[in-house]
Design a protein around this motif. Sequence first.
Motif, PDB file in Angstrom:
ATOM      1  N   ALA A 102      20.636  13.678   4.380  1.00  9.71           N
ATOM      2  CA  ALA A 102      21.391  13.468   5.743  1.00  9.71           C
ATOM      3  C   ALA A 102      20.763  12.875   6.799  1.00  9.71           C
ATOM      4  N   LEU A 103      19.378  12.944   6.975  1.00  5.07           N
ATOM      5  CA  LEU A 103      18.406  12.400   7.884  1.00  5.07           C
ATOM      6  C   LEU A 103      18.460  10.826   7.457  1.00  5.07           C
ATOM      7  N   MET A 104      18.154  10.478   6.303  1.00  3.63           N
ATOM      8  CA  MET A 104      18.257   9.116   5.775  1.00  3.63           C
ATOM      9  C   MET A 104      19.391   8.235   5.995  1.00  3.63           C
ATOM     10  N   GLY A 105      20.469   9.253   5.645  1.00  2.00           N
ATOM     11  CA  GLY A 105      21.910   8.481   6.046  1.00  2.00           C
ATOM     12  C   GLY A 105      22.069   8.212   7.352  1.00  2.00           C
ATOM     13  N   GLU A 106      21.537   9.080   8.315  1.00  2.00           N
ATOM     14  CA  GLU A 106      21.870   8.889   9.760  1.00  2.00           C
ATOM     15  C   GLU A 106      20.982   7.594  10.100  1.00  2.00           C
ATOM     16  N   LEU A 107      19.702   7.435   9.604  1.00  2.00           N
ATOM     17  CA  LEU A 107      18.661   6.310  10.005  1.00  2.00           C
ATOM     18  C   LEU A 107      19.450   5.321   9.497  1.00  2.00           C
ATOM     19  N   CYS A 108      19.959   4.998   8.448  1.00  2.00           N
ATOM     20  CA  CYS A 108      20.513   3.922   7.728  1.00  2.00           C
ATOM     21  C   CYS A 108      21.520   3.520   8.703  1.00  2.00           C
ATOM     22  N   GLU A 109      22.543   4.540   8.997  1.00  2.00           N
ATOM     23  CA  GLU A 109      23.682   4.045  10.085  1.00  2.00           C
ATOM     24  C   GLU A 109      23.186   3.470  11.091  1.00  2.00           C
ATOM     25  N   LEU A 110      22.119   4.273  11.806  1.00  2.00           N
ATOM     26  CA  LEU A 110      21.634   3.983  13.244  1.00  2.00           C
ATOM     27  C   LEU A 110      21.222   2.205  13.082  1.00  2.00           C
ATOM     28  N   LEU A 111      20.369   1.976  11.872  1.00  3.80           N
ATOM     29  CA  LEU A 111      19.664   0.743  11.765  1.00  3.80           C
ATOM     30  C   LEU A 111      20.725  -0.327  11.147  1.00  3.80           C
ATOM     31  N   ARG A 112      21.892   0.114  10.862  1.00  2.33           N
ATOM     32  CA  ARG A 112      22.843  -0.730  10.067  1.00  2.33           C
ATOM     33  C   ARG A 112      22.330  -1.154   8.715  1.00  2.33           C
ATOM     34  N   VAL A 113      21.637  -0.210   7.923  1.00  2.00           N
ATOM     35  CA  VAL A 113      20.858  -0.887   6.739  1.00  2.00           C
ATOM     36  C   VAL A 113      21.599  -0.070   5.587  1.00  2.00           C
ATOM     37  N   VAL A 114      21.517  -1.001   4.379  1.00  5.11           N
ATOM     38  CA  VAL A 114      22.241  -0.177   3.071  1.00  5.11           C
ATOM     39  C   VAL A 114      20.869   0.286   2.471  1.00  5.11           C
ATOM     40  N   PRO A 115      20.821   1.461   1.941  1.00 10.03           N
ATOM     41  CA  PRO A 115      19.857   1.859   1.311  1.00 10.03           C
ATOM     42  C   PRO A 115      18.925   1.023   0.368  1.00 10.03           C
ATOM     43  N   GLY A 116      17.698   0.905   0.173  1.00 13.61           N
ATOM     44  CA  GLY A 116      17.316   0.075  -1.003  1.00 13.61           C
ATOM     45  C   GLY A 116      17.415  -1.446  -0.643  1.00 13.61           C
ATOM     46  N   ARG A 117      18.135  -1.717   0.385  1.00 16.94           N
ATOM     47  CA  ARG A 117      18.075  -3.272   0.641  1.00 16.94           C
ATOM     48  C   ARG A 117      17.563  -3.750   2.194  1.00 16.94           C
ATOM     49  N   LEU A 118      17.096  -4.838   2.036  1.00 17.76           N
ATOM     50  CA  LEU A 118      16.609  -5.240   3.341  1.00 17.76           C
ATOM     51  C   LEU A 118      17.466  -5.821   4.355  1.00 17.76           C
ATOM     52  N   ARG A 119      17.433  -5.273   5.578  1.00 19.22           N
ATOM     53  CA  ARG A 119      18.393  -5.832   6.590  1.00 19.22           C
ATOM     54  C   ARG A 119      18.459  -7.199   6.617  1.00 19.22           C
ATOM     55  N   ASP A 120      19.645  -7.768   7.115  1.00 25.20           N
ATOM     56  CA  ASP A 120      19.792  -9.191   7.021  1.00 25.20           C
ATOM     57  C   ASP A 120      18.902  -9.973   7.948  1.00 25.20           C
ATOM     58  N   ASP A 121      18.423  -9.189   9.033  1.00 25.65           N
ATOM     59  CA  ASP A 121      17.422 -10.027   9.707  1.00 25.65           C
ATOM     60  C   ASP A 121      15.991  -9.841   9.348  1.00 25.65           C
ATOM     61  N   GLY A 122      15.728  -9.355   8.165  1.00 27.09           N
ATOM     62  CA  GLY A 122      14.559  -9.135   7.511  1.00 27.09           C
ATOM     63  C   GLY A 122      13.597  -8.358   8.115  1.00 27.09           C
ATOM     64  N   ARG A 123      14.014  -7.364   9.161  1.00 30.05           N
ATOM     65  CA  ARG A 123      13.115  -6.408   9.828  1.00 30.05           C
ATOM     66  C   ARG A 123      12.690  -5.241   9.239  1.00 30.05           C
ATOM     67  N   VAL A 124      13.733  -4.550   8.396  1.00 26.36           N
ATOM     68  CA  VAL A 124      13.459  -3.043   7.916  1.00 26.36           C
ATOM     69  C   VAL A 124      14.304  -3.013   6.634  1.00 26.36           C
ATOM     70  N   SER A 125      13.723  -1.920   5.822  1.00 28.30           N
ATOM     71  CA  SER A 125      14.319  -1.507   4.807  1.00 28.30           C
ATOM     72  C   SER A 125      14.058   0.010   4.627  1.00 28.30           C
ATOM     73  N   VAL A 126      15.245   0.541   4.257  1.00 30.55           N
ATOM     74  CA  VAL A 126      14.942   2.123   4.053  1.00 30.55           C
ATOM     75  C   VAL A 126      15.420   2.585   2.571  1.00 30.55           C
ATOM     76  N   ASP A 127      14.500   3.525   1.904  1.00 29.61           N
ATOM     77  CA  ASP A 127      14.933   3.864   0.611  1.00 29.61           C
ATOM     78  C   ASP A 127      14.116   5.144   0.371  1.00 29.61           C
ATOM     79  N   LYS A 128      14.220   5.709  -0.693  1.00 30.45           N
ATOM     80  CA  LYS A 128      13.714   7.201  -1.200  1.00 30.45           C
ATOM     81  C   LYS A 128      12.726   6.817  -1.953  1.00 30.45           C
ATOM     82  N   THR A 129      11.587   7.707  -1.982  1.00 34.59           N
ATOM     83  CA  THR A 129      10.515   7.657  -2.865  1.00 34.59           C
ATOM     84  C   THR A 129      10.255   9.169  -3.313  1.00 34.59           C
ATOM     85  N   SER A 130       9.634   9.143  -4.480  1.00 32.80           N
ATOM     86  CA  SER A 130       9.394  10.410  -5.174  1.00 32.80           C
ATOM     87  C   SER A 130       8.304  11.422  -4.191  1.00 32.80           C
ATOM     88  N   CYS A 131       8.268  12.712  -4.358  1.00 33.75           N
ATOM     89  CA  CYS A 131       7.646  13.622  -3.503  1.00 33.75           C
ATOM     90  C   CYS A 131       6.333  13.125  -2.818  1.00 33.75           C
TER      91      CYS A 131
END
Length: 608
Positions: A102-131
């Motif tokens: 849920a926290l990752m979902g919130e961050l993606c929403e706040l940053l307007r980022v699709v998980p695993g994809r670079l934001r259009d302005d090239g500033r940030v990407s958000v994804d999952k990693t193993s433990c």
Amino acid sequence: MTHVPTVSYDDAGALPVERLDLLLAAHHHDRHQLVQLLREAQELQGWLPRATLAHLARGLGMTQAQVEGVAGFYRFLHMRPMGRYRVLFSDNITDRMLGSEALMGELCELLRVVPGRLRDDGRVSVDKTSCTGLCDQGPALLIDHRHVITRLDGERVARIASLIDAGVPVDEWPAQWFRVVDNVRRADVLLGAPLRKGDAIAAAVGRGPLMLLEEIKRSHLRGRGGAGYVTGRKWELCRQAAGDTRIVVCNADEGEPGTFKDRVLLTRHADLVFEGMTVAALAIGARRGFVYLRGEYRYLLDHLHRVLQHRRDAHLLGLAIQGVDGFDFDIDIHVGAGAYVCGEESALIESLEGRRGTPRIRPPFPVECGYLGQPTTVNNVETYCAAAHVALHGAPWWSSLGTPKSTGTKIHSVSGDCERPGIYEYPYGTRIGRILEDCGALDTQAVQVGGPSGICLSAFEFGRRIAFEDVPTAGAFMVFDRTRDMFDVAHNFAQFFAHESCGFCTPCRVGTALVVKRMDKLVAGRGSRHDIDVLFELDKLMHTATHCGLGGAACNPLRDTIAKFRPAYEQHLKSLYFEPGFDLDAELSIARRMTGRDDPAAHMEGTP
Ligand SMILES: Cc1cc2nc3c(=O)[nH]c(=O)nc-3n(C[C@H](O)[C@H](O)[C@H](O)COP(=O)(O)O)c2cc1C
Ligand code: SF4
């Protein structure tokens, strides 16, 4: 935290060649340093443009395809831009239980980022990693592969989003976010009785290599990394093998989800780890040592370098080790780049040699033919700590602890549904129930011991004991209370193995993906008993047909949870009999939309 200097790039986005030449010179243009070179080049610019890879290839006398082949293997190396901020949420089941998804979902929403994809302005990407090895203080995330943030909550996530949007460098974020605590809850001889620097080496020198080896053998010390091989025997084989030089490797890859005890040993007891490695070097006659530090623990690198330098200054490493003429042993640190399989010792050696971390065909084993073809001893962090104690206090003292077949103590990383997650050290032979009582676990349904590759115990087994002869473990102890769905746990573990399969052999590459697909089908409510039978078949196949231990263990959680928590699976079944892998009526919905129909005849049930 170290500040990453800002540099300017040429038109292709590559680092100026002078910077790359400096890196190449620092690594002596040695192709075996390729993984380190790639990691360091990426730290300077965030990703690895083709021009950078081409320049490194030229400097190492390799082809660009060879260099790209290596870079492409490691998840933390990127051949396309990942943004000025690269955020990776730890995706262990314990992080999920603490709300990470849920926290990752919130961050993606706040940053307007699709998980695993670079934001259009090239500033940030958000994804999952193993433990990420922070299960006692999750949910956790990694940022730019060199900072960790623990104890995430909604407020922290909102502040992270504003700092990223405002372009504030990570070094200027609140320092307390990066605080990693050790949470040592129960200490025995390894954690509670620190050795004075150099004492174990002095004792080892006093005994001489052969008597030292004998002492380690007599102690019956067994490896703490999982397989439990007898340490003295491994060292003896390495000493006896033919070779120009011998190598000591400390396996600090600690990738098994739920395991974080090596992180604490390296943070609090790095001297003890290096002391144990030096004892091993004395016993086998090694000249060179490596610590293979998992990429997720990159934040420990400066600390470890400092400890090594203090030891050199104190003549406990390097040319002039106190009291030993002509003994020259030093230790390098190699940082991994996000591949769980590199914890397997032969894959680890491949990675140390600058290659893709593909496990080798064995025999020959590393003790005969390891790093650059030389006899190599690979041991876990905790094994070296124990060996230092044996060298100082002797075998009878060590084997007076624990059980006859499992001597000494074992450190456990306790996480999940309990009041006091953290590090617990007990003599071997301790009951599972005792650990549960000590960590404040209530109404426990199951414990996953040894991580996903280990064993899942249900409540009627809590009288069993931690020992090689009963419940062996590499150190993870994940607790699940009765509110948890054990199917979700097994599903998370299946996703982990599919994500981490290196793809080298078909039974594992395809098998791990098929397991996830079947479990996804159950999650979607389209499962039948037939699917459970297929999962059993996949387990049998993978157990016998895979190239390394990852594939062999990939179905362990599945087998245990189906056998012990079958109702958890059956509640996901739509029917007891065969169900297809797709829902035909749902598939027809597109056609219904296009034709504007929703009458009974446009549905499967409505057809005669
Ligand atoms: C997929 C896989 C991952 C492994 N990961 C680790 C690890 O992170 N740390 C470790 O010490 N051993 C790990 N091992 C076990 C090592 O191959 C090796 O047995 C161990 O480092 C030997 O050290 P020990 O004798 O001190 O246990 C792993 C094995 C497999 C198959
Ligand atoms: S079993 Fe899996 S991880 Fe091991 S070599 Fe085969 S594909 Fe790679």
